[in-house]
Design a protein around this motif. Structure first.
Motif, PDB file in Angstrom:
ATOM      1  N   ILE A 114       0.847  -1.197   0.000  1.00  0.00           N
ATOM      2  CA  ILE A 114       0.000   0.000   0.000  1.00  0.00           C
ATOM      3  C   ILE A 114       0.878   1.242   0.000  1.00  0.00           C
ATOM      4  O   ILE A 114       1.627   1.477   0.954  1.00  0.00           O
ATOM      5  CB  ILE A 114      -0.941   0.012   1.220  1.00  0.00           C
ATOM      6  N   ALA A 115       0.791   2.009  -1.069  1.00  0.00           N
ATOM      7  CA  ALA A 115       1.569   3.255  -1.136  1.00  0.00           C
ATOM      8  C   ALA A 115       1.113   4.175  -0.014  1.00  0.00           C
ATOM      9  O   ALA A 115      -0.079   4.361   0.203  1.00  0.00           O
ATOM     10  CB  ALA A 115       1.367   3.929  -2.488  1.00  0.00           C
ATOM     11  N   GLY A 116       2.058   4.710   0.728  1.00  0.00           N
ATOM     12  CA  GLY A 116       1.736   5.598   1.836  1.00  0.00           C
ATOM     13  C   GLY A 116       1.647   4.891   3.175  1.00  0.00           C
ATOM     14  O   GLY A 116       1.474   5.528   4.200  1.00  0.00           O
ATOM     15  N   ALA A 117       1.808   3.574   3.179  1.00  0.00           N
ATOM     16  CA  ALA A 117       1.725   2.822   4.433  1.00  0.00           C
ATOM     17  C   ALA A 117       3.097   2.752   5.086  1.00  0.00           C
ATOM     18  O   ALA A 117       4.051   2.271   4.485  1.00  0.00           O
ATOM     19  CB  ALA A 117       1.212   1.413   4.176  1.00  0.00           C
ATOM     20  N   TYR A 118       3.188   3.235   6.309  1.00  0.00           N
ATOM     21  CA  TYR A 118       4.408   3.059   7.110  1.00  0.00           C
ATOM     22  C   TYR A 118       4.089   2.018   8.159  1.00  0.00           C
ATOM     23  O   TYR A 118       3.248   2.219   9.031  1.00  0.00           O
ATOM     24  CB  TYR A 118       4.848   4.364   7.763  1.00  0.00           C
ATOM     25  N   VAL A 119       4.736   0.874   8.045  1.00  0.00           N
ATOM     26  CA  VAL A 119       4.550  -0.220   8.989  1.00  0.00           C
ATOM     27  C   VAL A 119       5.839  -0.317   9.801  1.00  0.00           C
ATOM     28  O   VAL A 119       6.861  -0.767   9.285  1.00  0.00           O
ATOM     29  CB  VAL A 119       4.274  -1.555   8.249  1.00  0.00           C
ATOM     30  N   PRO A 120       5.829   0.135  11.055  1.00  0.00           N
ATOM     31  CA  PRO A 120       7.075   0.157  11.838  1.00  0.00           C
ATOM     32  C   PRO A 120       7.833  -1.171  11.848  1.00  0.00           C
ATOM     33  O   PRO A 120       9.066  -1.171  11.817  1.00  0.00           O
ATOM     34  CB  PRO A 120       6.599   0.545  13.244  1.00  0.00           C
ATOM     35  N   ALA A 121       7.117  -2.291  11.847  1.00  0.00           N
ATOM     36  CA  ALA A 121       7.786  -3.595  11.863  1.00  0.00           C
ATOM     37  C   ALA A 121       8.592  -3.848  10.591  1.00  0.00           C
ATOM     38  O   ALA A 121       9.444  -4.733  10.567  1.00  0.00           O
ATOM     39  CB  ALA A 121       6.754  -4.705  12.048  1.00  0.00           C
ATOM     40  N   GLY A 122       8.343  -3.078   9.537  1.00  0.00           N
ATOM     41  CA  GLY A 122       9.038  -3.277   8.274  1.00  0.00           C
ATOM     42  C   GLY A 122      10.296  -2.455   8.100  1.00  0.00           C
ATOM     43  O   GLY A 122      10.897  -2.459   7.023  1.00  0.00           O
ATOM     44  N   TYR A 123      10.735  -1.798   9.154  1.00  0.00           N
ATOM     45  CA  TYR A 123      11.905  -0.920   9.040  1.00  0.00           C
ATOM     46  C   TYR A 123      12.810  -1.085  10.243  1.00  0.00           C
ATOM     47  O   TYR A 123      12.356  -1.286  11.364  1.00  0.00           O
ATOM     48  CB  TYR A 123      11.454   0.546   8.893  1.00  0.00           C
ATOM     49  N   ARG A 124      14.089  -1.023   9.962  1.00  0.00           N
ATOM     50  CA  ARG A 124      15.092  -1.099  11.025  1.00  0.00           C
ATOM     51  C   ARG A 124      15.629   0.306  11.246  1.00  0.00           C
ATOM     52  O   ARG A 124      16.097   0.960  10.306  1.00  0.00           O
ATOM     53  CB  ARG A 124      16.230  -2.029  10.605  1.00  0.00           C
ATOM     54  N   VAL A 125      15.565   0.738  12.482  1.00  0.00           N
ATOM     55  CA  VAL A 125      16.033   2.075  12.831  1.00  0.00           C
ATOM     56  C   VAL A 125      17.080   1.931  13.918  1.00  0.00           C
ATOM     57  O   VAL A 125      16.889   1.201  14.888  1.00  0.00           O
ATOM     58  CB  VAL A 125      14.870   2.959  13.346  1.00  0.00           C
ATOM     59  N   SER A 126      18.203   2.617  13.734  1.00  0.00           N
ATOM     60  CA  SER A 126      19.203   2.682  14.804  1.00  0.00           C
ATOM     61  C   SER A 126      19.395   4.148  15.172  1.00  0.00           C
ATOM     62  O   SER A 126      19.162   5.047  14.354  1.00  0.00           O
ATOM     63  CB  SER A 126      20.516   2.028  14.385  1.00  0.00           C
ATOM     64  N   TYR A 127      19.795   4.357  16.410  1.00  0.00           N
ATOM     65  CA  TYR A 127      19.858   5.708  16.946  1.00  0.00           C
ATOM     66  C   TYR A 127      21.245   6.055  17.465  1.00  0.00           C
ATOM     67  O   TYR A 127      21.972   5.185  17.937  1.00  0.00           O
ATOM     68  CB  TYR A 127      18.848   5.857  18.088  1.00  0.00           C
ATOM     69  N   HIS A 128      21.564   7.329  17.409  1.00  0.00           N
ATOM     70  CA  HIS A 128      22.769   7.860  18.050  1.00  0.00           C
ATOM     71  C   HIS A 128      22.502   7.924  19.554  1.00  0.00           C
ATOM     72  O   HIS A 128      21.340   7.895  19.982  1.00  0.00           O
ATOM     73  CB  HIS A 128      23.077   9.275  17.529  1.00  0.00           C
ATOM     74  N   PRO A 129      23.545   8.035  20.360  1.00  0.00           N
ATOM     75  CA  PRO A 129      23.332   8.131  21.814  1.00  0.00           C
ATOM     76  C   PRO A 129      22.416   9.290  22.236  1.00  0.00           C
ATOM     77  O   PRO A 129      21.735   9.204  23.254  1.00  0.00           O
ATOM     78  CB  PRO A 129      24.747   8.335  22.375  1.00  0.00           C
ATOM     79  N   ASP A 130      22.359  10.359  21.424  1.00  0.00           N
ATOM     80  CA  ASP A 130      21.506  11.504  21.790  1.00  0.00           C
ATOM     81  C   ASP A 130      20.051  11.312  21.373  1.00  0.00           C
ATOM     82  O   ASP A 130      19.209  12.187  21.568  1.00  0.00           O
ATOM     83  CB  ASP A 130      22.051  12.803  21.212  1.00  0.00           C
ATOM     84  N   GLY A 131      19.716  10.135  20.786  1.00  0.00           N
ATOM     85  CA  GLY A 131      18.341   9.839  20.410  1.00  0.00           C
ATOM     86  C   GLY A 131      17.977  10.183  18.982  1.00  0.00           C
ATOM     87  O   GLY A 131      16.880   9.872  18.532  1.00  0.00           O
ATOM     88  N   THR A 132      18.866  10.826  18.230  1.00  0.00           N
ATOM     89  CA  THR A 132      18.578  11.124  16.828  1.00  0.00           C
ATOM     90  C   THR A 132      18.807   9.872  15.983  1.00  0.00           C
ATOM     91  O   THR A 132      19.540   8.960  16.374  1.00  0.00           O
ATOM     92  CB  THR A 132      19.448  12.284  16.308  1.00  0.00           C
ATOM     93  N   ILE A 133      18.171   9.830  14.828  1.00  0.00           N
ATOM     94  CA  ILE A 133      18.271   8.644  13.966  1.00  0.00           C
ATOM     95  C   ILE A 133      19.650   8.551  13.328  1.00  0.00           C
ATOM     96  O   ILE A 133      20.139   9.497  12.721  1.00  0.00           O
ATOM     97  CB  ILE A 133      17.172   8.676  12.885  1.00  0.00           C
ATOM     98  N   LYS A 134      20.248   7.387  13.477  1.00  0.00           N
ATOM     99  CA  LYS A 134      21.548   7.098  12.875  1.00  0.00           C
ATOM    100  C   LYS A 134      21.361   6.462  11.509  1.00  0.00           C
ATOM    101  O   LYS A 134      22.007   6.831  10.539  1.00  0.00           O
ATOM    102  CB  LYS A 134      22.334   6.166  13.796  1.00  0.00           C
ATOM    103  N   SER A 135      20.466   5.487  11.423  1.00  0.00           N
ATOM    104  CA  SER A 135      20.183   4.845  10.141  1.00  0.00           C
ATOM    105  C   SER A 135      18.749   4.332  10.117  1.00  0.00           C
ATOM    106  O   SER A 135      18.153   4.068  11.163  1.00  0.00           O
ATOM    107  CB  SER A 135      21.154   3.691   9.874  1.00  0.00           C
ATOM    108  N   PHE A 136      18.236   4.212   8.892  1.00  0.00           N
ATOM    109  CA  PHE A 136      16.856   3.784   8.675  1.00  0.00           C
ATOM    110  C   PHE A 136      16.873   2.929   7.426  1.00  0.00           C
ATOM    111  O   PHE A 136      17.262   3.394   6.355  1.00  0.00           O
ATOM    112  CB  PHE A 136      15.972   5.027   8.481  1.00  0.00           C
ATOM    113  N   SER A 137      16.477   1.658   7.532  1.00  0.00           N
ATOM    114  CA  SER A 137      16.491   0.798   6.350  1.00  0.00           C
ATOM    115  C   SER A 137      15.264  -0.101   6.349  1.00  0.00           C
ATOM    116  O   SER A 137      14.732  -0.479   7.395  1.00  0.00           O
ATOM    117  CB  SER A 137      17.761  -0.047   6.306  1.00  0.00           C
TER     118      SER A 137
END
Length: 99
Positions: free
Chosen positions: A36-59
């Motif tokens: 579905i175009a426009g669907a963000y399913v959190p389980a479908g993405y890997r997110v890593s964070y910097h120690p300050d809480g900002t996003i380091k990577s998103f895949s």
């Protein structure tokens, strides 16, 4: 949903209807929403964070798009809407409906 839900809500509901048995709802596999175009399913993405809480990577996980397209309502006349105003200074809820 990224963007305006009116454009994609029926697609979401179709997935949910397909996963329903006659007696109970079954939790759909997150991949069922990936098409579905426009669907963000959190389980479908890997997110890593910097120690300050900002996003380091998103895949994206396999089967999910790398980017999520925002959906727009192309024809506003296809949908009705309303605006409601409520403030501590109003005695009534004021709503304006349009089609």
């Amino acid at each position: 949903m990224i963007g305006e839900a009116e454009e994609m809500i029926e697609e979401f509901l179709d997935v949910l209807r397909q996963e329903r048995t006659s007696t109970r709802w079954i939790k759909p596999d997150p991949k069922a929403f990936a098409h579905i175009a426009g669907a963000y399913v959190p389980a479908g993405y890997r997110v890593s964070y910097h120690p300050d809480g900002t996003i380091k990577s998103f895949s994206a996980a396999p089967g999910f798009p790398d980017t999520i397209a925002r959906r727009w309502v192309a024809d506003l006349n296809r949908f009705s809407g309303r605006s409601c105003f409520s403030t501590p200074d109003t005695e009534l809820l004021i709503c304006h409906w349009w089609k």
